[in-house]
Motif scaffolding. Structure first.
Motif, PDB file in Angstrom:
ATOM      1  N   GLU A  92       0.836  -1.192   0.000  1.00  0.00           N
ATOM      2  CA  GLU A  92       0.000   0.000   0.000  1.00  0.00           C
ATOM      3  C   GLU A  92       0.873   1.244   0.000  1.00  0.00           C
ATOM      4  O   GLU A  92       2.026   1.229   0.400  1.00  0.00           O
ATOM      5  CB  GLU A  92      -0.932  -0.005   1.210  1.00  0.00           C
ATOM      6  CG  GLU A  92      -1.924  -1.160   1.218  1.00  0.00           C
ATOM      7  CD  GLU A  92      -2.843  -1.124   2.416  1.00  0.00           C
ATOM      8  OE1 GLU A  92      -2.625  -0.241   3.290  1.00  0.00           O
ATOM      9  OE2 GLU A  92      -3.771  -1.951   2.490  1.00  0.00           O
ATOM     10  N   GLY A  93       0.302   2.342  -0.440  1.00  0.00           N
ATOM     11  CA  GLY A  93       1.019   3.604  -0.485  1.00  0.00           C
ATOM     12  C   GLY A  93       1.117   4.156  -1.891  1.00  0.00           C
ATOM     13  O   GLY A  93       0.712   3.492  -2.858  1.00  0.00           O
ATOM     14  N   HIS A  94       1.651   5.346  -2.008  1.00  0.00           N
ATOM     15  CA  HIS A  94       1.775   6.017  -3.296  1.00  0.00           C
ATOM     16  C   HIS A  94       3.149   6.653  -3.446  1.00  0.00           C
ATOM     17  O   HIS A  94       3.855   6.889  -2.457  1.00  0.00           O
ATOM     18  CB  HIS A  94       0.686   7.088  -3.451  1.00  0.00           C
ATOM     19  CG  HIS A  94      -0.698   6.540  -3.579  1.00  0.00           C
ATOM     20  ND1 HIS A  94      -1.397   6.024  -2.508  1.00  0.00           N
ATOM     21  CD2 HIS A  94      -1.510   6.403  -4.676  1.00  0.00           C
ATOM     22  CE1 HIS A  94      -2.589   5.609  -2.909  1.00  0.00           C
ATOM     23  NE2 HIS A  94      -2.677   5.819  -4.217  1.00  0.00           N
ATOM     24  N   ILE A  95       3.519   6.886  -4.698  1.00  0.00           N
ATOM     25  CA  ILE A  95       4.742   7.629  -5.002  1.00  0.00           C
ATOM     26  C   ILE A  95       4.399   8.738  -5.996  1.00  0.00           C
ATOM     27  O   ILE A  95       3.377   8.684  -6.684  1.00  0.00           O
ATOM     28  CB  ILE A  95       5.838   6.735  -5.621  1.00  0.00           C
ATOM     29  CG1 ILE A  95       5.336   6.142  -6.956  1.00  0.00           C
ATOM     30  CG2 ILE A  95       6.282   5.653  -4.663  1.00  0.00           C
ATOM     31  CD1 ILE A  95       6.441   5.561  -7.806  1.00  0.00           C
ATOM     32  N   VAL A  96       5.255   9.727  -6.054  1.00  0.00           N
ATOM     33  CA  VAL A  96       5.147  10.764  -7.078  1.00  0.00           C
ATOM     34  C   VAL A  96       6.166  10.438  -8.156  1.00  0.00           C
ATOM     35  O   VAL A  96       7.360  10.361  -7.885  1.00  0.00           O
ATOM     36  CB  VAL A  96       5.406  12.167  -6.499  1.00  0.00           C
ATOM     37  CG1 VAL A  96       5.323  13.220  -7.607  1.00  0.00           C
ATOM     38  CG2 VAL A  96       4.413  12.475  -5.401  1.00  0.00           C
ATOM     39  N   ALA A  97       5.679  10.175  -9.363  1.00  0.00           N
ATOM     40  CA  ALA A  97       6.556   9.750 -10.458  1.00  0.00           C
ATOM     41  C   ALA A  97       6.357  10.649 -11.669  1.00  0.00           C
ATOM     42  O   ALA A  97       5.319  11.288 -11.832  1.00  0.00           O
ATOM     43  CB  ALA A  97       6.282   8.297 -10.828  1.00  0.00           C
ATOM     44  N   GLN A  98       7.376  10.654 -12.519  1.00  0.00           N
ATOM     45  CA  GLN A  98       7.339  11.467 -13.731  1.00  0.00           C
ATOM     46  C   GLN A  98       7.976  10.672 -14.866  1.00  0.00           C
ATOM     47  O   GLN A  98       9.099  10.199 -14.749  1.00  0.00           O
ATOM     48  CB  GLN A  98       8.101  12.775 -13.506  1.00  0.00           C
ATOM     49  CG  GLN A  98       7.969  13.791 -14.629  1.00  0.00           C
ATOM     50  CD  GLN A  98       8.668  15.092 -14.288  1.00  0.00           C
ATOM     51  OE1 GLN A  98       9.649  15.114 -13.548  1.00  0.00           O
ATOM     52  NE2 GLN A  98       8.177  16.194 -14.819  1.00  0.00           N
ATOM     53  N   PHE A  99       7.230  10.475 -15.956  1.00  0.00           N
ATOM     54  CA  PHE A  99       7.778   9.799 -17.126  1.00  0.00           C
ATOM     55  C   PHE A  99       8.668  10.760 -17.913  1.00  0.00           C
ATOM     56  O   PHE A  99       8.320  11.940 -18.102  1.00  0.00           O
ATOM     57  CB  PHE A  99       6.663   9.312 -18.048  1.00  0.00           C
ATOM     58  CG  PHE A  99       5.880   8.146 -17.511  1.00  0.00           C
ATOM     59  CD1 PHE A  99       6.450   6.877 -17.469  1.00  0.00           C
ATOM     60  CD2 PHE A  99       4.592   8.307 -17.055  1.00  0.00           C
ATOM     61  CE1 PHE A  99       5.734   5.793 -16.992  1.00  0.00           C
ATOM     62  CE2 PHE A  99       3.866   7.233 -16.573  1.00  0.00           C
ATOM     63  CZ  PHE A  99       4.441   5.971 -16.537  1.00  0.00           C
ATOM     64  N   GLN A 100       9.796  10.242 -18.396  1.00  0.00           N
ATOM     65  CA  GLN A 100      10.699  11.045 -19.234  1.00  0.00           C
ATOM     66  C   GLN A 100      11.222  10.167 -20.357  1.00  0.00           C
ATOM     67  O   GLN A 100      11.588   9.012 -20.134  1.00  0.00           O
ATOM     68  CB  GLN A 100      11.874  11.579 -18.407  1.00  0.00           C
ATOM     69  CG  GLN A 100      12.804  12.497 -19.204  1.00  0.00           C
ATOM     70  CD  GLN A 100      13.970  12.983 -18.368  1.00  0.00           C
ATOM     71  OE1 GLN A 100      14.700  12.179 -17.791  1.00  0.00           O
ATOM     72  NE2 GLN A 100      14.138  14.280 -18.272  1.00  0.00           N
ATOM     73  N   SER A 101      11.226  10.697 -21.586  1.00  0.00           N
ATOM     74  CA  SER A 101      11.755   9.935 -22.713  1.00  0.00           C
ATOM     75  C   SER A 101      13.245   9.705 -22.532  1.00  0.00           C
ATOM     76  O   SER A 101      13.934  10.497 -21.883  1.00  0.00           O
ATOM     77  CB  SER A 101      11.494  10.670 -24.028  1.00  0.00           C
ATOM     78  OG  SER A 101      12.207  11.888 -24.061  1.00  0.00           O
ATOM     79  N   ALA A 102      13.754   8.616 -23.081  1.00  0.00           N
ATOM     80  CA  ALA A 102      15.171   8.272 -22.928  1.00  0.00           C
ATOM     81  C   ALA A 102      16.083   9.340 -23.511  1.00  0.00           C
ATOM     82  O   ALA A 102      17.217   9.519 -23.071  1.00  0.00           O
ATOM     83  CB  ALA A 102      15.449   6.929 -23.590  1.00  0.00           C
ATOM     84  N   ALA A 125       4.053  15.505 -13.119  1.00  0.00           N
ATOM     85  CA  ALA A 125       4.220  14.597 -11.989  1.00  0.00           C
ATOM     86  C   ALA A 125       2.897  13.881 -11.713  1.00  0.00           C
ATOM     87  O   ALA A 125       1.819  14.484 -11.754  1.00  0.00           O
ATOM     88  CB  ALA A 125       4.675  15.369 -10.764  1.00  0.00           C
ATOM     89  N   LEU A 126       2.986  12.577 -11.456  1.00  0.00           N
ATOM     90  CA  LEU A 126       1.802  11.746 -11.269  1.00  0.00           C
ATOM     91  C   LEU A 126       1.849  11.061  -9.910  1.00  0.00           C
ATOM     92  O   LEU A 126       2.926  10.680  -9.427  1.00  0.00           O
ATOM     93  CB  LEU A 126       1.721  10.677 -12.361  1.00  0.00           C
ATOM     94  CG  LEU A 126       1.782  11.166 -13.808  1.00  0.00           C
ATOM     95  CD1 LEU A 126       1.997   9.997 -14.743  1.00  0.00           C
ATOM     96  CD2 LEU A 126       0.496  11.900 -14.165  1.00  0.00           C
ATOM     97  N   ASN A 127       0.689  10.881  -9.296  1.00  0.00           N
ATOM     98  CA  ASN A 127       0.586  10.169  -8.033  1.00  0.00           C
ATOM     99  C   ASN A 127       0.197   8.723  -8.336  1.00  0.00           C
ATOM    100  O   ASN A 127      -0.940   8.448  -8.722  1.00  0.00           O
ATOM    101  CB  ASN A 127      -0.459  10.844  -7.137  1.00  0.00           C
ATOM    102  CG  ASN A 127      -0.407  10.312  -5.716  1.00  0.00           C
ATOM    103  OD1 ASN A 127       0.604   9.762  -5.281  1.00  0.00           O
ATOM    104  ND2 ASN A 127      -1.496  10.473  -4.995  1.00  0.00           N
ATOM    105  N   LEU A 128       1.156   7.793  -8.194  1.00  0.00           N
ATOM    106  CA  LEU A 128       0.931   6.399  -8.569  1.00  0.00           C
ATOM    107  C   LEU A 128       0.972   5.488  -7.351  1.00  0.00           C
ATOM    108  O   LEU A 128       1.784   5.691  -6.443  1.00  0.00           O
ATOM    109  CB  LEU A 128       1.999   5.922  -9.563  1.00  0.00           C
ATOM    110  CG  LEU A 128       2.154   6.671 -10.886  1.00  0.00           C
ATOM    111  CD1 LEU A 128       3.287   6.054 -11.692  1.00  0.00           C
ATOM    112  CD2 LEU A 128       0.861   6.652 -11.666  1.00  0.00           C
ATOM    113  N   PRO A 129       0.140   4.457  -7.320  1.00  0.00           N
ATOM    114  CA  PRO A 129       0.251   3.443  -6.274  1.00  0.00           C
ATOM    115  C   PRO A 129       1.585   2.713  -6.394  1.00  0.00           C
ATOM    116  O   PRO A 129       2.059   2.454  -7.505  1.00  0.00           O
ATOM    117  CB  PRO A 129      -0.923   2.502  -6.565  1.00  0.00           C
ATOM    118  CG  PRO A 129      -1.844   3.271  -7.431  1.00  0.00           C
ATOM    119  CD  PRO A 129      -0.996   4.203  -8.234  1.00  0.00           C
TER     120      PRO A 129
END
Length: 510
Positions: free
Chosen positions: A27-37, A45-49
């Protein structure tokens, strides 16, 4: 009264005493951000489980990129480590990442088709009377050529697995063969013969890319006489000679940015302008003979306009435009990279179009590094060494990733599957081995040759593998070939079984 102790484990199914308890979902969430290689695009920024899996990342990214109608498969990386299972296992737990920090997830497109591994040989083809030194598929994967110490080159019919043509004329061992990018011409190299200009044996041949020349009639040859020559295949004349090396030239590559690269036993790599033959720069750093070179765009340069769909073109101009688009899509906004290997046990990673300083010096092998190969997507480098090992490196930074062990003899050559998911190696120990790049482990061990395996090639179309060596036999393996078209995650699977086994091979200049 009797209390239930927390450390006591009770079966979920009372009828199954040994049943394992269900794994709790984190359980819980992280703040993540997709970036092209390439670093040219970032999502908000996205709040993901933290329980998000790679399949769910695929769905989310395609949605963010407005590709829901025609989704693509992606690989994900956090701090250069691939996310294989999901956020929790590979990032939070695997890398001890804090859930309080923003985590950048790099994404890179995968091939939209998938090649299934070879499991056995279907046949052994005889014909050559001396060791097979080189086996090469045509750019479209429909033809196979072999060069041998018996002074001949053979073209093989892949449908009947029989010799289609035997090309004679060489008076010595054929050391290399190479198809033009349109598959219409085959060049082979030995000592002297046919196109007489070099004064010693020819060590390597490389054709001008199709996107630079729609006629596909020019190629470069390197020789132990210390020179590189540019030929017109139609007039059979030498157009230019590069003569700055002071020792045998062991490898030549014609790049996609208008440059030609040559590696020599004088410990240097020379960079030449393909238009006028001027020396652009010299790449120094190796302490011993330079054995081989590989380009990050090599697979695209080899295959030209041919893709996994079997698309055909009515004119040379249309084919050239398709080849150019494939090259630009593969290279993106990055410069062409070059990797070199040497008898000094090291490799160097370069960006020759920019400068003469290496990006990285790659160390770790314990004996001479004989062969290097870039994956078709340009993300990985594989190196083969006399120390019996194969090493994997990051194709952009040169960072060491892992060692693949299993051979008990020197590894002579490595070759990638067209989807960059597998690697095949040929060795002095008389075996071929297929390695899974996802697990970084041996997938299949393929015995069958009776002696050293000198050459191996994986068809650009992905459905065949051919190998040849000291036993004078050519092995052809037909492979289960699956195209995966994605809708959501996987839209469509198309299956073809193909197998390729032993046969004898030879090389020639035509």
């Amino acid at each position: 009264m009797g209390e239930t102790k927390f450390h006591e484990k009770r079966p979920l199914n009372p009828n199954a005493k040994n049943a394992a308890p269900e794994e709790e979902k984190p359980e819980g969430h992280i703040v993540a951000q997709f970036q092209s290689a390439e670093g040219d695009f970032e999502t908000p920024a996205l709040n993901l489980p933290i329980a998000t899996t790679t399949e769910e990342l695929q769905l989310l990214l395609n949605q963010l990129l407005n590709q829901e109608d025609d989704p693509l498969p992606y690989s994900f990386f956090v701090d250069e480590q691939e996310v294989v299972s999901g956020i929790y296992k590979d990032v939070i737990k695997g890398q001890n990442k804090s859930t309080e920090n923003v985590i950048k997830i790099l994404y890179q497109p995968q091939a939209i088709f998938k090649v299934r591994a070879v499991t056995r040989c279907s046949s052994t083809l005889s014909g050559h009377t001396e060791a097979i030194l080189s086996v090469v598929f045509s750019p479209d994967g429909t033809q196979l050529a072999s060069g041998s110490g018996d002074k001949t080159v053979r073209i093989w019919d892949l449908n009947t697995e029989t010799p289609q043509f035997t090309l004679t004329g060489h008076t010595n061992w054929v050391e290399t063969v190479a198809w033009s990018p349109d598959g219409s011409i085959l060049a082979s190299g030995a000592i002297g013969d046919a196109l007489k200009a070099h004064k010693n044996c020819i060590t390597s041949i490389s054709w001008e890319p199709m996107h630079s020349n729609a006629e596909c009639n020019r190629f470069a040859s390197s020789s132990k006489d210390g020179t590189v020559k540019i030929w017109d295949a139609k007039t059979r004349r030498v157009l230019m000679t590069f003569g700055s090396h002071t020792a045998p030239v062991m490898c030549v590559k014609w790049g996609g940015e208008g440059l030609i690269y040559s590696a020599s036993r004088d410990k240097t790599i020379k960079v030449w302008d393909a238009k006028d033959g001027k020396l652009v720069r010299s790449l120094d750093g190796h302490g011993h003979w330079v054995n081989h070179l590989a380009l990050s765009t090599e697979f695209i340069l080899r295959t030209g306009c041919f893709d996994h769909k079997g698309t055909t073109y009515s004119t040379k101009e249309a084919a050239q435009q398709a080849a150019l688009q494939r090259y630009l899509d593969a290279k993106k906004k990055e410069p062409e990279r070059l990797v070199s290997c040497s008898d000094d046990f090291t490799m160097f990673l370069w960006e020759p179009f920019k400068n003469k300083r290496p990006i990285a010096r790659m160390t770790g092998h314990q004996q001479a590094v004989n062969h290097v190969s870039y994956s078709p997507d340009g993300r990985l480098i594989a190196s083969a060494s006399f120390d019996k090992s194969i090493k994997l490196w990051d194709g952009k930074t040169g960072k060491f990733l892992t060692t693949l062990r299993g051979h008990v003899g020197a590894v002579y050559q490595v070759c990638w599957s067209s989807d960059s998911r597998m690697l095949i190696s040929g060795s002095k120990d008389s075996t071929l081995k297929i390695w899974d790049l996802k697990t970084k482990k041996l997938k299949f061990d393929l015995p069958g040759h009776e002696d050293e395996v000198y050459s191996v090639d994986w068809s650009p179309s992905g459905n065949k593998v051919a190998s040849g060596g000291k036993d004078r036999k050519l092995k052809i393996l037909y492979i289960l070939y699956i195209f995966i078209f994605y809708q959501l995650i996987i839209n469509f699977w198309r299956i073809n079984w193909l197998i390729i086994k032993n046969s004898r091979l030879h090389l020639y200049l035509i």
